[in-house]
Structure formats: structure tokens, C-alpha cells
Design a protein around this motif. Structure first.
Motif, mmCIF file in Angstrom:
data_model
loop_
_atom_site.group_PDB
_atom_site.id
_atom_site.type_symbol
_atom_site.label_atom_id
_atom_site.label_comp_id
_atom_site.label_asym_id
_atom_site.label_seq_id
_atom_site.Cartn_x
_atom_site.Cartn_y
_atom_site.Cartn_z
ATOM 1 N N MET A 2 0.849 -1.171 0.000
ATOM 2 C CA MET A 2 0.000 0.000 0.000
ATOM 3 C C MET A 2 0.890 1.227 0.000
ATOM 4 N N HIS A 3 0.543 2.262 -0.748
ATOM 5 C CA HIS A 3 1.320 3.493 -0.833
ATOM 6 C C HIS A 3 0.437 4.677 -0.475
ATOM 7 N N ASN A 4 0.981 5.570 0.342
ATOM 8 C CA ASN A 4 0.241 6.734 0.805
ATOM 9 C C ASN A 4 1.112 7.957 0.600
ATOM 10 N N GLU A 5 0.585 8.984 -0.029
ATOM 11 C CA GLU A 5 1.354 10.198 -0.263
ATOM 12 C C GLU A 5 1.034 11.290 0.749
ATOM 13 N N GLY A 6 0.439 10.932 1.888
ATOM 14 C CA GLY A 6 0.138 11.897 2.934
ATOM 15 C C GLY A 6 1.378 12.219 3.751
ATOM 16 N N ALA A 7 1.173 12.816 4.903
ATOM 17 C CA ALA A 7 2.287 13.170 5.789
ATOM 18 C C ALA A 7 3.056 11.907 6.175
ATOM 19 N N PRO A 8 4.392 11.989 6.211
ATOM 20 C CA PRO A 8 5.181 10.802 6.555
ATOM 21 C C PRO A 8 5.033 10.427 8.023
ATOM 22 N N ILE A 9 5.324 9.188 8.318
ATOM 23 C CA ILE A 9 5.359 8.715 9.697
ATOM 24 C C ILE A 9 6.673 9.203 10.298
ATOM 25 N N PRO A 10 6.634 9.839 11.461
ATOM 26 C CA PRO A 10 7.873 10.324 12.065
ATOM 27 C C PRO A 10 8.863 9.171 12.282
ATOM 28 N N VAL A 69 6.866 -7.890 6.939
ATOM 29 C CA VAL A 69 6.200 -6.629 6.601
ATOM 30 C C VAL A 69 7.148 -5.495 6.950
ATOM 31 N N ARG A 70 7.254 -4.539 6.032
ATOM 32 C CA ARG A 70 8.167 -3.410 6.207
ATOM 33 C C ARG A 70 7.455 -2.113 5.869
ATOM 34 N N VAL A 71 8.007 -1.022 6.396
ATOM 35 C CA VAL A 71 7.469 0.296 6.091
ATOM 36 C C VAL A 71 8.619 1.246 5.781
ATOM 37 N N GLU A 72 8.411 2.078 4.769
ATOM 38 C CA GLU A 72 9.331 3.168 4.442
ATOM 39 C C GLU A 72 8.475 4.423 4.386
ATOM 40 N N THR A 95 8.901 8.736 3.906
ATOM 41 C CA THR A 95 9.611 10.000 3.779
ATOM 42 C C THR A 95 8.667 11.032 3.180
ATOM 43 N N ALA A 96 8.983 12.288 3.402
ATOM 44 C CA ALA A 96 8.162 13.368 2.834
ATOM 45 C C ALA A 96 8.214 13.346 1.311
ATOM 46 N N GLU A 97 9.367 12.966 0.757
ATOM 47 C CA GLU A 97 9.535 12.974 -0.690
ATOM 48 C C GLU A 97 8.798 11.819 -1.376
ATOM 49 N N ALA A 98 8.872 10.640 -0.786
ATOM 50 C CA ALA A 98 8.326 9.448 -1.445
ATOM 51 C C ALA A 98 6.982 9.001 -0.879
ATOM 52 N N GLY A 99 6.555 9.558 0.255
ATOM 53 C CA GLY A 99 5.329 9.104 0.895
ATOM 54 C C GLY A 99 5.604 7.894 1.775
ATOM 55 N N THR A 100 4.561 7.150 2.089
ATOM 56 C CA THR A 100 4.681 5.971 2.947
ATOM 57 C C THR A 100 4.330 4.737 2.146
ATOM 58 N N LEU A 101 5.192 3.734 2.248
ATOM 59 C CA LEU A 101 5.005 2.487 1.518
ATOM 60 C C LEU A 101 5.126 1.314 2.471
ATOM 61 N N PHE A 102 4.076 0.501 2.537
ATOM 62 C CA PHE A 102 4.100 -0.748 3.305
ATOM 63 C C PHE A 102 4.299 -1.888 2.318
ATOM 64 N N THR A 103 5.220 -2.789 2.630
ATOM 65 C CA THR A 103 5.501 -3.930 1.773
ATOM 66 C C THR A 103 5.332 -5.208 2.582
ATOM 67 N N VAL A 104 4.521 -6.127 2.068
ATOM 68 C CA VAL A 104 4.330 -7.440 2.691
ATOM 69 C C VAL A 104 4.898 -8.483 1.753
ATOM 70 N N ARG A 105 5.744 -9.337 2.296
ATOM 71 C CA ARG A 105 6.297 -10.440 1.522
ATOM 72 C C ARG A 105 5.913 -11.734 2.212
ATOM 73 N N LEU A 106 5.354 -12.644 1.435
ATOM 74 C CA LEU A 106 4.948 -13.955 1.943
ATOM 75 C C LEU A 106 5.621 -15.042 1.128
ATOM 76 N N PRO A 107 6.002 -16.137 1.784
ATOM 77 C CA PRO A 107 6.610 -17.234 1.028
ATOM 78 C C PRO A 107 5.586 -17.894 0.122
ATOM 79 N N ARG A 108 6.063 -18.449 -0.967
ATOM 80 C CA ARG A 108 5.170 -19.189 -1.858
ATOM 81 C C ARG A 108 4.719 -20.466 -1.179
ATOM 82 N N ALA A 109 3.558 -20.966 -1.583
ATOM 83 C CA ALA A 109 3.012 -22.209 -1.028
ATOM 84 C C ALA A 109 4.014 -23.343 -1.231
ATOM 85 N N GLY A 110 4.183 -24.175 -0.210
ATOM 86 C CA GLY A 110 5.061 -25.322 -0.307
ATOM 87 C C GLY A 110 6.511 -25.024 -0.026
#
Length: 74
Positions: free
Chosen positions: A1-9, A52-55, A57-72
Motif C-alpha cells: 500500500m502506498h500513501n502520499e500523505g504526511a510521513p510517519i515520524p 512486513v516493512r514500512v518506508e 519520507t516526505a519525498e516518497a510518501g509511505t510504503l508498506f511492503t508485505v512479503r509472503l513465502p510461496r506455497a510449499g
């Protein structure tokens, strides 16, 4: 998910996945956020062996990344 609002401090980034923590001290006047959503996301992702990770910044916005292993694959 990407958000271009105020960054998380930066000082909050390490705790936003903990229960009852929010990215902002501002009162949620709509009553939507009590600080459990990201905690629940982290618990589900962890239970499936993912990451799950979060980045944020004021320049890039806020981006949450979820990575899950493939089945099996563990």
C-alpha cells in the motif's frame, strides 16, 4: 500500500507494528483508529512466515511492503 500523505515520524517507525500504537498523536475524530490494524497485519504475516516493512519520507510518501513465502516453501 502506498500513501502520499504526511510521513510517519522516524521515531515512530519502530513501534507502529505494536498493539495500541499509532503513527500520530493526533486524535482520530472519526473514531476509526485505535492502533490495532498494523499489529494484526504483522501477526498474520509473521504466522505465515512472511515479512512486513514500512518506508516513510516526505519525498516518497509511505510504503508498506508485505512479503509472503510461496506455497510449499518454508
Amino acid at each position: 500500500m502506498h500513501n502520499e500523505g504526511a510521513p510517519i515520524p522516524p521515531e515512530r517507525l519502530g513501534s507502529i507494528f505494536q498493539p495500541l500504537q499509532r503513527a500520530s498523536d493526533e486524535v482520530d475524530k472519526a473514531g476509526r483508529g485505535i492502533g490495532l490494524g498494523l499489529y494484526i497485519v504483522k501477526q498474520v504475516v509473521d504466522a505465515h512466515g512472511g515479512d512486513v516493512r514500512v518506508e516513510s519520507t516526505a519525498e516518497a510518501g509511505t510504503l508498506f511492503t508485505v512479503r509472503l513465502p510461496r506455497a510449499g516453501r518454508h
